[in-house]
Design a protein around this motif. Structure first.
Motif, PDB file in Angstrom:
ATOM      1  N   HIS A  43       0.836  -1.209   0.000  1.00 44.51           N
ATOM      2  CA  HIS A  43       0.000   0.000   0.000  1.00 44.51           C
ATOM      3  C   HIS A  43       0.865   1.252   0.000  1.00 44.51           C
ATOM      4  O   HIS A  43       1.805   1.387   0.765  1.00 44.51           O
ATOM      5  CB  HIS A  43      -0.914   0.005   1.231  1.00 44.51           C
ATOM      6  N   GLY A  44       0.531   2.160  -0.909  1.00 47.37           N
ATOM      7  CA  GLY A  44       1.254   3.413  -1.005  1.00 47.37           C
ATOM      8  C   GLY A  44       2.487   3.328  -1.871  1.00 47.37           C
ATOM      9  O   GLY A  44       3.131   4.344  -2.134  1.00 47.37           O
ATOM     10  N   GLU A  45       2.857   2.107  -2.320  1.00 48.14           N
ATOM     11  CA  GLU A  45       4.039   1.950  -3.177  1.00 48.14           C
ATOM     12  C   GLU A  45       3.578   1.722  -4.614  1.00 48.14           C
ATOM     13  O   GLU A  45       2.778   0.839  -4.884  1.00 48.14           O
ATOM     14  CB  GLU A  45       4.881   0.769  -2.710  1.00 48.14           C
ATOM     15  N   SER A  46       4.089   2.477  -5.586  1.00 42.94           N
ATOM     16  CA  SER A  46       3.740   2.322  -6.993  1.00 42.94           C
ATOM     17  C   SER A  46       4.946   2.682  -7.845  1.00 42.94           C
ATOM     18  O   SER A  46       5.829   3.427  -7.419  1.00 42.94           O
ATOM     19  CB  SER A  46       2.539   3.200  -7.372  1.00 42.94           C
ATOM     20  N   ILE A  47       4.965   2.122  -9.070  1.00 47.03           N
ATOM     21  CA  ILE A  47       6.062   2.344 -10.003  1.00 47.03           C
ATOM     22  C   ILE A  47       5.481   2.852 -11.317  1.00 47.03           C
ATOM     23  O   ILE A  47       4.464   2.335 -11.808  1.00 47.03           O
ATOM     24  CB  ILE A  47       6.849   1.039 -10.234  1.00 47.03           C
ATOM     25  N   VAL A  48       6.114   3.837 -11.886  1.00 47.70           N
ATOM     26  CA  VAL A  48       5.689   4.353 -13.192  1.00 47.70           C
ATOM     27  C   VAL A  48       6.195   3.402 -14.272  1.00 47.70           C
ATOM     28  O   VAL A  48       7.383   3.094 -14.349  1.00 47.70           O
ATOM     29  CB  VAL A  48       6.234   5.774 -13.433  1.00 47.70           C
ATOM     30  N   VAL A  49       5.281   2.925 -15.103  1.00 47.05           N
ATOM     31  CA  VAL A  49       5.636   1.971 -16.152  1.00 47.05           C
ATOM     32  C   VAL A  49       6.408   2.685 -17.259  1.00 47.05           C
ATOM     33  O   VAL A  49       5.928   3.672 -17.827  1.00 47.05           O
ATOM     34  CB  VAL A  49       4.375   1.314 -16.738  1.00 47.05           C
ATOM     35  N   PRO A  50       7.612   2.215 -17.599  1.00 45.92           N
ATOM     36  CA  PRO A  50       8.362   2.823 -18.707  1.00 45.92           C
ATOM     37  C   PRO A  50       7.702   2.516 -20.049  1.00 45.92           C
ATOM     38  O   PRO A  50       7.046   1.482 -20.216  1.00 45.92           O
ATOM     39  CB  PRO A  50       9.744   2.165 -18.622  1.00 45.92           C
ATOM     40  N   ASN A  51       7.883   3.407 -20.997  1.00 44.93           N
ATOM     41  CA  ASN A  51       7.366   3.198 -22.361  1.00 44.93           C
ATOM     42  C   ASN A  51       8.439   2.485 -23.182  1.00 44.93           C
ATOM     43  O   ASN A  51       9.513   3.033 -23.436  1.00 44.93           O
ATOM     44  CB  ASN A  51       7.008   4.538 -23.000  1.00 44.93           C
ATOM     45  N   VAL A  52       8.155   1.247 -23.612  1.00 43.58           N
ATOM     46  CA  VAL A  52       9.135   0.468 -24.361  1.00 43.58           C
ATOM     47  C   VAL A  52       8.666   0.180 -25.783  1.00 43.58           C
ATOM     48  O   VAL A  52       9.216  -0.706 -26.462  1.00 43.58           O
ATOM     49  CB  VAL A  52       9.434  -0.855 -23.632  1.00 43.58           C
ATOM     50  N   PRO A  92       0.175  -2.688 -19.007  1.00 41.94           N
ATOM     51  CA  PRO A  92      -0.331  -1.322 -19.135  1.00 41.94           C
ATOM     52  C   PRO A  92       0.601  -0.427 -19.965  1.00 41.94           C
ATOM     53  O   PRO A  92       1.778  -0.717 -20.123  1.00 41.94           O
ATOM     54  CB  PRO A  92      -0.392  -0.830 -17.681  1.00 41.94           C
ATOM     55  N   ALA A  93       0.029   0.651 -20.469  1.00 40.79           N
ATOM     56  CA  ALA A  93       0.789   1.564 -21.301  1.00 40.79           C
ATOM     57  C   ALA A  93       1.807   2.330 -20.472  1.00 40.79           C
ATOM     58  O   ALA A  93       1.703   2.425 -19.241  1.00 40.79           O
ATOM     59  CB  ALA A  93      -0.164   2.539 -21.996  1.00 40.79           C
ATOM     60  N   GLY A  94       2.793   2.864 -21.143  1.00 41.31           N
ATOM     61  CA  GLY A  94       3.819   3.643 -20.460  1.00 41.31           C
ATOM     62  C   GLY A  94       3.247   4.880 -19.785  1.00 41.31           C
ATOM     63  O   GLY A  94       2.351   5.527 -20.314  1.00 41.31           O
ATOM     64  N   GLY A  95       3.767   5.177 -18.585  1.00 37.53           N
ATOM     65  CA  GLY A  95       3.298   6.335 -17.835  1.00 37.53           C
ATOM     66  C   GLY A  95       2.320   6.008 -16.731  1.00 37.53           C
ATOM     67  O   GLY A  95       2.103   6.837 -15.833  1.00 37.53           O
ATOM     68  N   LYS A  96       1.724   4.806 -16.753  1.00 39.89           N
ATOM     69  CA  LYS A  96       0.785   4.425 -15.701  1.00 39.89           C
ATOM     70  C   LYS A  96       1.544   3.893 -14.489  1.00 39.89           C
ATOM     71  O   LYS A  96       2.661   3.420 -14.598  1.00 39.89           O
ATOM     72  CB  LYS A  96      -0.196   3.370 -16.216  1.00 39.89           C
ATOM     73  N   HIS A 102       3.626  -6.190 -10.508  1.00 34.28           N
ATOM     74  CA  HIS A 102       2.781  -6.232 -11.699  1.00 34.28           C
ATOM     75  C   HIS A 102       3.604  -6.703 -12.906  1.00 34.28           C
ATOM     76  O   HIS A 102       4.777  -6.370 -13.054  1.00 34.28           O
ATOM     77  CB  HIS A 102       2.182  -4.856 -11.982  1.00 34.28           C
ATOM     78  N   VAL A 103       2.958  -7.478 -13.803  1.00 38.60           N
ATOM     79  CA  VAL A 103       3.603  -7.976 -15.020  1.00 38.60           C
ATOM     80  C   VAL A 103       3.187  -7.103 -16.199  1.00 38.60           C
ATOM     81  O   VAL A 103       2.001  -6.812 -16.377  1.00 38.60           O
ATOM     82  CB  VAL A 103       3.224  -9.450 -15.285  1.00 38.60           C
ATOM     83  N   ILE A 104       4.167  -6.699 -17.001  1.00 42.61           N
ATOM     84  CA  ILE A 104       3.892  -5.904 -18.198  1.00 42.61           C
ATOM     85  C   ILE A 104       3.819  -6.855 -19.390  1.00 42.61           C
ATOM     86  O   ILE A 104       4.782  -7.574 -19.694  1.00 42.61           O
ATOM     87  CB  ILE A 104       4.993  -4.844 -18.428  1.00 42.61           C
ATOM     88  N   TYR A 105       2.666  -6.878 -20.065  1.00 39.64           N
ATOM     89  CA  TYR A 105       2.455  -7.770 -21.209  1.00 39.64           C
ATOM     90  C   TYR A 105       2.736  -7.012 -22.503  1.00 39.64           C
ATOM     91  O   TYR A 105       2.256  -5.880 -22.689  1.00 39.64           O
ATOM     92  CB  TYR A 105       1.027  -8.311 -21.204  1.00 39.64           C
ATOM     93  N   VAL A 106       3.496  -7.649 -23.418  1.00 36.93           N
ATOM     94  CA  VAL A 106       3.901  -6.974 -24.645  1.00 36.93           C
ATOM     95  C   VAL A 106       3.617  -7.857 -25.855  1.00 36.93           C
ATOM     96  O   VAL A 106       3.504  -9.081 -25.763  1.00 36.93           O
ATOM     97  CB  VAL A 106       5.394  -6.608 -24.616  1.00 36.93           C
ATOM     98  N   THR A 107       3.499  -7.200 -27.020  1.00 33.80           N
ATOM     99  CA  THR A 107       3.387  -7.859 -28.322  1.00 33.80           C
ATOM    100  C   THR A 107       4.620  -7.495 -29.129  1.00 33.80           C
ATOM    101  O   THR A 107       4.954  -6.320 -29.250  1.00 33.80           O
ATOM    102  CB  THR A 107       2.124  -7.395 -29.074  1.00 33.80           C
ATOM    103  N   ILE A 108       5.299  -8.519 -29.674  1.00 31.07           N
ATOM    104  CA  ILE A 108       6.540  -8.257 -30.405  1.00 31.07           C
ATOM    105  C   ILE A 108       6.337  -8.479 -31.903  1.00 31.07           C
ATOM    106  O   ILE A 108       5.386  -9.162 -32.333  1.00 31.07           O
ATOM    107  CB  ILE A 108       7.693  -9.141 -29.891  1.00 31.07           C
ATOM    108  N   ASN A 109       7.240  -7.905 -32.690  1.00 27.86           N
ATOM    109  CA  ASN A 109       7.166  -7.991 -34.147  1.00 27.86           C
ATOM    110  C   ASN A 109       7.802  -9.296 -34.628  1.00 27.86           C
ATOM    111  O   ASN A 109       8.901  -9.666 -34.199  1.00 27.86           O
ATOM    112  CB  ASN A 109       7.896  -6.797 -34.771  1.00 27.86           C
ATOM    113  N   ALA A 110       7.100 -10.004 -35.513  1.00 26.40           N
ATOM    114  CA  ALA A 110       7.619 -11.262 -36.049  1.00 26.40           C
ATOM    115  C   ALA A 110       8.668 -10.990 -37.125  1.00 26.40           C
ATOM    116  O   ALA A 110       8.716  -9.907 -37.723  1.00 26.40           O
ATOM    117  CB  ALA A 110       6.478 -12.094 -36.630  1.00 26.40           C
TER     118      ALA A 110
END
Length: 259
Positions: A43-52, A92-96, A102-110
């Motif tokens: 509680h009270g701890e949060s991290i800003v998600v980087p935009n990758v 989640p998107a960058g900046g949130k 929390h796990v950041i889910y991504v889609t990569i280019n084939a």
């Protein structure tokens, strides 16, 4: 038991001690749950998600590790202009702000465009039906090519200028060109479908050779048109001589000299 005896027992130290112990236990449990949940949920701890977005996957993993987040690939896409393993989307998107767990889910280019299977639409569908089916499957449909046939009926499929059939696999970014009838022939009209092909043959006119010309003999005549005979009474046509043997006309000058 009289009322005096009852109140005397109620006011005893034993009973009040038990009540006090129960109250203390409830308070301890309440405080433990309150602070325990805060600690468990950070509680009270949060991290800003980087935009990758548009970063390479390995670089994105390093960036997330530095801020205490983990990254996981959930899907692949294909953008021709971007390199392979490039991040196309993230959630989640960058900046949130999120928790460190929390796990950041991504889609990569084939590395290459995925392939799709051509459906069975040749000689089976109209133009509108075929376009709707192909678009729903993820194909890119270009302008149709009109050929003689029943109006808006599918007669063939072209990919990069080559014919493909149902069941063939083609890249998903390839443009599908449908060969469609232009209405110049009804579907029941079979005239002209299996017409034999003829080649134009040039006929050479035979010119008769000189040797093949029929021989003829010119009969000498006088000024009045009468046939001139020799001293033996034979016609000039039957007389033997160079002209008759060769089959060529007799020279009129020679005839006059004989006369």
């Amino acid at each position: 038991m009289t009322s005096r005896e009852f109140f005397h027992k109620f006011n005893s130290t034993y009973i009040w001690g038990n009540i006090l112990a129960i109250v203390i236990l409830v308070l301890i449990l309440s405080i433990g749950v309150r602070f325990g949940l805060d600690y468990y949920t950070l509680h009270g701890e949060s991290i800003v998600v980087p935009n990758v977005i548009h970063k390479q996957y390995d670089d994105a993993v390093d960036i997330m590790d530095k801020v205490g987040l983990t990254i996981e690939v959930t899907d692949t896409g294909y953008v021709k202009e971007l390199p392979a393993d490039c991040i196309l989307e993230q959630s989640p998107a960058g900046g949130k702000r999120v928790k460190s767990t929390h796990v950041i889910y991504v889609t990569i280019n084939a590395a290459s465009a995925p392939s799709l299977v051509i459906p069975d639409i040749i000689d089976n569908n109209s133009l509108r039906e075929a376009q709707a089916q192909l678009l729903s499957m993820g194909f890119k449909v270009g302008e149709p090519e009109y050929i003689p046939g029943e109006k808006d009926w599918i007669y063939g499929i072209l990919v990069n200028g080559k014919h493909v059939q149902a069941g063939d696999r083609v890249p998903s970014d390839a443009v599908i060109v449908l060969q469609v009838g232009d209405g110049t022939r009804q579907i029941s009209d079979t005239a002209g479908l299996n017409e034999p092909e003829y080649e134009d043959v040039e006929v050479e006119e035979k010119v008769p050779k000189y040797d093949e010309v029929e021989e003829y003999v010119e009969v000498p005549v006088d000024e009045n048109g009468n046939e001139i005979k020799d001293s033996r009474g034979r016609s000039g046509a039957n007389s033997s001589g160079p002209s008759s043997q060769s089959g060529l006309p007799t020279d009129p000058s020679s005839v006059r000299s004989k006369e």
